[in-house]
Design a protein around this motif. Structure first.
Motif, PDB file in Angstrom:
ATOM      1  N   VAL A  64      15.440 -53.971   6.832  1.00 56.98           N
ATOM      2  CA  VAL A  64      15.253 -52.876   5.866  1.00 56.98           C
ATOM      3  C   VAL A  64      15.968 -51.622   6.357  1.00 56.98           C
ATOM      4  O   VAL A  64      16.639 -50.925   5.576  1.00 56.98           O
ATOM      5  CB  VAL A  64      13.747 -52.621   5.608  1.00 56.98           C
ATOM      6  CG1 VAL A  64      13.516 -51.278   4.934  1.00 56.98           C
ATOM      7  CG2 VAL A  64      13.168 -53.752   4.752  1.00 56.98           C
ATOM      8  N   LYS A  65      15.875 -51.319   7.637  1.00 57.90           N
ATOM      9  CA  LYS A  65      16.584 -50.154   8.190  1.00 57.90           C
ATOM     10  C   LYS A  65      18.085 -50.309   8.012  1.00 57.90           C
ATOM     11  O   LYS A  65      18.786 -49.347   7.675  1.00 57.90           O
ATOM     12  CB  LYS A  65      16.247 -49.970   9.675  1.00 57.90           C
ATOM     13  CG  LYS A  65      14.883 -49.390   9.916  1.00 57.90           C
ATOM     14  CD  LYS A  65      14.623 -49.222  11.406  1.00 57.90           C
ATOM     15  CE  LYS A  65      13.216 -48.726  11.659  1.00 57.90           C
ATOM     16  NZ  LYS A  65      12.909 -48.629  13.087  1.00 57.90           N
ATOM     17  N   LYS A  66      18.595 -51.520   8.221  1.00 60.51           N
ATOM     18  CA  LYS A  66      20.033 -51.767   8.067  1.00 60.51           C
ATOM     19  C   LYS A  66      20.461 -51.603   6.606  1.00 60.51           C
ATOM     20  O   LYS A  66      21.540 -51.071   6.326  1.00 60.51           O
ATOM     21  CB  LYS A  66      20.401 -53.155   8.587  1.00 60.51           C
ATOM     22  CG  LYS A  66      20.360 -53.252  10.107  1.00 60.51           C
ATOM     23  CD  LYS A  66      20.776 -54.623  10.570  1.00 60.51           C
ATOM     24  CE  LYS A  66      20.799 -54.702  12.073  1.00 60.51           C
ATOM     25  NZ  LYS A  66      21.963 -54.040  12.670  1.00 60.51           N
ATOM     26  N   ILE A  67      19.647 -52.057   5.681  1.00 60.20           N
ATOM     27  CA  ILE A  67      19.956 -51.904   4.261  1.00 60.20           C
ATOM     28  C   ILE A  67      19.983 -50.426   3.890  1.00 60.20           C
ATOM     29  O   ILE A  67      20.918 -49.954   3.218  1.00 60.20           O
ATOM     30  CB  ILE A  67      18.946 -52.678   3.385  1.00 60.20           C
ATOM     31  CG1 ILE A  67      19.125 -54.189   3.566  1.00 60.20           C
ATOM     32  CG2 ILE A  67      19.089 -52.288   1.908  1.00 60.20           C
ATOM     33  CD1 ILE A  67      18.040 -55.033   2.929  1.00 60.20           C
ATOM     34  N   LYS A  68      18.985 -49.690   4.329  1.00 58.55           N
ATOM     35  CA  LYS A  68      18.934 -48.257   4.035  1.00 58.55           C
ATOM     36  C   LYS A  68      20.137 -47.535   4.626  1.00 58.55           C
ATOM     37  O   LYS A  68      20.736 -46.671   3.977  1.00 58.55           O
ATOM     38  CB  LYS A  68      17.626 -47.670   4.559  1.00 58.55           C
ATOM     39  CG  LYS A  68      16.404 -48.123   3.777  1.00 58.55           C
ATOM     40  CD  LYS A  68      15.103 -47.665   4.420  1.00 58.55           C
ATOM     41  CE  LYS A  68      14.975 -46.181   4.397  1.00 58.55           C
ATOM     42  NZ  LYS A  68      13.653 -45.733   4.920  1.00 58.55           N
ATOM     43  N   LEU A  69      20.518 -47.895   5.854  1.00 58.38           N
ATOM     44  CA  LEU A  69      21.668 -47.279   6.503  1.00 58.38           C
ATOM     45  C   LEU A  69      22.956 -47.609   5.749  1.00 58.38           C
ATOM     46  O   LEU A  69      23.809 -46.732   5.551  1.00 58.38           O
ATOM     47  CB  LEU A  69      21.762 -47.740   7.960  1.00 58.38           C
ATOM     48  CG  LEU A  69      22.869 -47.115   8.790  1.00 58.38           C
ATOM     49  CD1 LEU A  69      22.655 -45.603   8.927  1.00 58.38           C
ATOM     50  CD2 LEU A  69      22.911 -47.761  10.171  1.00 58.38           C
ATOM     51  N   GLY A 124      14.577 -45.907  -0.667  1.00 60.54           N
ATOM     52  CA  GLY A 124      13.375 -45.973   0.142  1.00 60.54           C
ATOM     53  C   GLY A 124      13.160 -47.363   0.721  1.00 60.54           C
ATOM     54  O   GLY A 124      13.853 -48.324   0.376  1.00 60.54           O
ATOM     55  N   SER A 125      12.189 -47.440   1.583  1.00 67.08           N
ATOM     56  CA  SER A 125      11.874 -48.713   2.230  1.00 67.08           C
ATOM     57  C   SER A 125      11.440 -49.765   1.224  1.00 67.08           C
ATOM     58  O   SER A 125      11.791 -50.943   1.356  1.00 67.08           O
ATOM     59  CB  SER A 125      10.785 -48.519   3.284  1.00 67.08           C
ATOM     60  OG  SER A 125      11.266 -47.706   4.325  1.00 67.08           O
ATOM     61  N   PHE A 126      10.690 -49.353   0.220  1.00 63.19           N
ATOM     62  CA  PHE A 126      10.232 -50.298  -0.798  1.00 63.19           C
ATOM     63  C   PHE A 126      11.425 -50.921  -1.521  1.00 63.19           C
ATOM     64  O   PHE A 126      11.494 -52.141  -1.704  1.00 63.19           O
ATOM     65  CB  PHE A 126       9.296 -49.609  -1.795  1.00 63.19           C
ATOM     66  CG  PHE A 126       8.845 -50.518  -2.902  1.00 63.19           C
ATOM     67  CD1 PHE A 126       7.823 -51.436  -2.690  1.00 63.19           C
ATOM     68  CD2 PHE A 126       9.454 -50.477  -4.148  1.00 63.19           C
ATOM     69  CE1 PHE A 126       7.416 -52.298  -3.709  1.00 63.19           C
ATOM     70  CE2 PHE A 126       9.052 -51.324  -5.171  1.00 63.19           C
ATOM     71  CZ  PHE A 126       8.027 -52.236  -4.942  1.00 63.19           C
ATOM     72  N   ASP A 127      12.375 -50.079  -1.947  1.00 62.79           N
ATOM     73  CA  ASP A 127      13.555 -50.593  -2.646  1.00 62.79           C
ATOM     74  C   ASP A 127      14.399 -51.482  -1.740  1.00 62.79           C
ATOM     75  O   ASP A 127      14.921 -52.514  -2.176  1.00 62.79           O
ATOM     76  CB  ASP A 127      14.404 -49.438  -3.181  1.00 62.79           C
ATOM     77  CG  ASP A 127      13.738 -48.716  -4.342  1.00 62.79           C
ATOM     78  OD1 ASP A 127      12.923 -49.343  -5.050  1.00 62.79           O
ATOM     79  OD2 ASP A 127      14.043 -47.528  -4.545  1.00 62.79           O
ATOM     80  N   ALA A 128      14.549 -51.095  -0.483  1.00 64.59           N
ATOM     81  CA  ALA A 128      15.326 -51.900   0.459  1.00 64.59           C
ATOM     82  C   ALA A 128      14.648 -53.252   0.692  1.00 64.59           C
ATOM     83  O   ALA A 128      15.319 -54.286   0.767  1.00 64.59           O
ATOM     84  CB  ALA A 128      15.497 -51.148   1.777  1.00 64.59           C
ATOM     85  N   GLU A 129      13.331 -53.259   0.799  1.00 62.77           N
ATOM     86  CA  GLU A 129      12.608 -54.511   0.989  1.00 62.77           C
ATOM     87  C   GLU A 129      12.700 -55.384  -0.258  1.00 62.77           C
ATOM     88  O   GLU A 129      12.847 -56.602  -0.158  1.00 62.77           O
ATOM     89  CB  GLU A 129      11.139 -54.219   1.325  1.00 62.77           C
ATOM     90  CG  GLU A 129      10.391 -55.427   1.804  1.00 62.77           C
ATOM     91  CD  GLU A 129       9.024 -55.099   2.369  1.00 62.77           C
ATOM     92  OE1 GLU A 129       8.119 -55.931   2.190  1.00 62.77           O
ATOM     93  OE2 GLU A 129       8.848 -54.028   2.983  1.00 62.77           O
ATOM     94  N   PHE A 130      12.638 -54.765  -1.418  1.00 62.79           N
ATOM     95  CA  PHE A 130      12.799 -55.489  -2.677  1.00 62.79           C
ATOM     96  C   PHE A 130      14.171 -56.139  -2.730  1.00 62.79           C
ATOM     97  O   PHE A 130      14.310 -57.310  -3.132  1.00 62.79           O
ATOM     98  CB  PHE A 130      12.594 -54.529  -3.860  1.00 62.79           C
ATOM     99  CG  PHE A 130      12.631 -55.190  -5.197  1.00 62.79           C
ATOM    100  CD1 PHE A 130      11.534 -55.893  -5.671  1.00 62.79           C
ATOM    101  CD2 PHE A 130      13.768 -55.117  -5.994  1.00 62.79           C
ATOM    102  CE1 PHE A 130      11.564 -56.511  -6.908  1.00 62.79           C
ATOM    103  CE2 PHE A 130      13.814 -55.736  -7.228  1.00 62.79           C
ATOM    104  CZ  PHE A 130      12.704 -56.430  -7.694  1.00 62.79           C
ATOM    105  N   LEU A 131      15.221 -55.406  -2.322  1.00 63.98           N
ATOM    106  CA  LEU A 131      16.571 -55.943  -2.295  1.00 63.98           C
ATOM    107  C   LEU A 131      16.678 -57.097  -1.303  1.00 63.98           C
ATOM    108  O   LEU A 131      17.297 -58.123  -1.594  1.00 63.98           O
ATOM    109  CB  LEU A 131      17.562 -54.833  -1.935  1.00 63.98           C
ATOM    110  CG  LEU A 131      19.037 -55.168  -2.022  1.00 63.98           C
ATOM    111  CD1 LEU A 131      19.432 -55.586  -3.437  1.00 63.98           C
ATOM    112  CD2 LEU A 131      19.865 -53.966  -1.584  1.00 63.98           C
ATOM    113  N   LEU A 132      16.060 -56.945  -0.138  1.00 69.34           N
ATOM    114  CA  LEU A 132      16.042 -58.023   0.853  1.00 69.34           C
ATOM    115  C   LEU A 132      15.389 -59.271   0.277  1.00 69.34           C
ATOM    116  O   LEU A 132      15.926 -60.376   0.415  1.00 69.34           O
ATOM    117  CB  LEU A 132      15.297 -57.569   2.113  1.00 69.34           C
ATOM    118  CG  LEU A 132      14.989 -58.654   3.145  1.00 69.34           C
ATOM    119  CD1 LEU A 132      16.275 -59.279   3.675  1.00 69.34           C
ATOM    120  CD2 LEU A 132      14.155 -58.082   4.278  1.00 69.34           C
ATOM    121  N   ASP A 133      14.267 -59.119  -0.369  1.00 69.32           N
ATOM    122  CA  ASP A 133      13.572 -60.264  -0.972  1.00 69.32           C
ATOM    123  C   ASP A 133      14.437 -60.935  -2.035  1.00 69.32           C
ATOM    124  O   ASP A 133      14.488 -62.167  -2.123  1.00 69.32           O
ATOM    125  CB  ASP A 133      12.235 -59.830  -1.573  1.00 69.32           C
ATOM    126  CG  ASP A 133      11.216 -59.431  -0.518  1.00 69.32           C
ATOM    127  OD1 ASP A 133      11.391 -59.799   0.665  1.00 69.32           O
ATOM    128  OD2 ASP A 133      10.254 -58.725  -0.875  1.00 69.32           O
TER     129      ASP A 133
END
Length: 86
Positions: free
Chosen positions: A17-22, A33-42
């Motif tokens: 998630v940190k890598k996606i946000k970066l 945000g972390s929620f959106d990054a986690e959603f994208l990861l999923d």
């Protein structure tokens, strides 16, 4: 196996998630945000995870195949001459 269900540990997910946000920040100049990054990861894990998984399997198979070829060569070099021809 009909569906590919890739799961990550909490620690792994946190790093990804940190890598996606970066990436979004540095490459796309967007803050997510972390929620959106986690959603994208999923989403990527569900929709494209099998492609990455299969590529890993293909690469592992190729590496094993190469090692087997190396073992065949090593065994062949250990053979001693005999009257038998193969």
């Amino acid at each position: 196996m009909d569906t590919m269900n890739i799961t990550f540990s909490s620690a792994e997910k946190e790093v990804i998630v940190k890598k996606i946000k970066l990436y979004f920040s540095e490459e796309l100049h967007q803050q997510i945000g972390s929620f959106d990054a986690e959603f994208l990861l999923d989403f990527f894990a569900k929709e494209m995870g099998a492609y990455f998984y299969n590529r890993g399997l293909y690469d592992a198979q190729a590496a094993i195949s190469q090692k087997i070829d190396d073992l065949h060569d090593a065994i062949y070099q250990l053979e001693r001459p005999t009257e038998f021809q193969r």
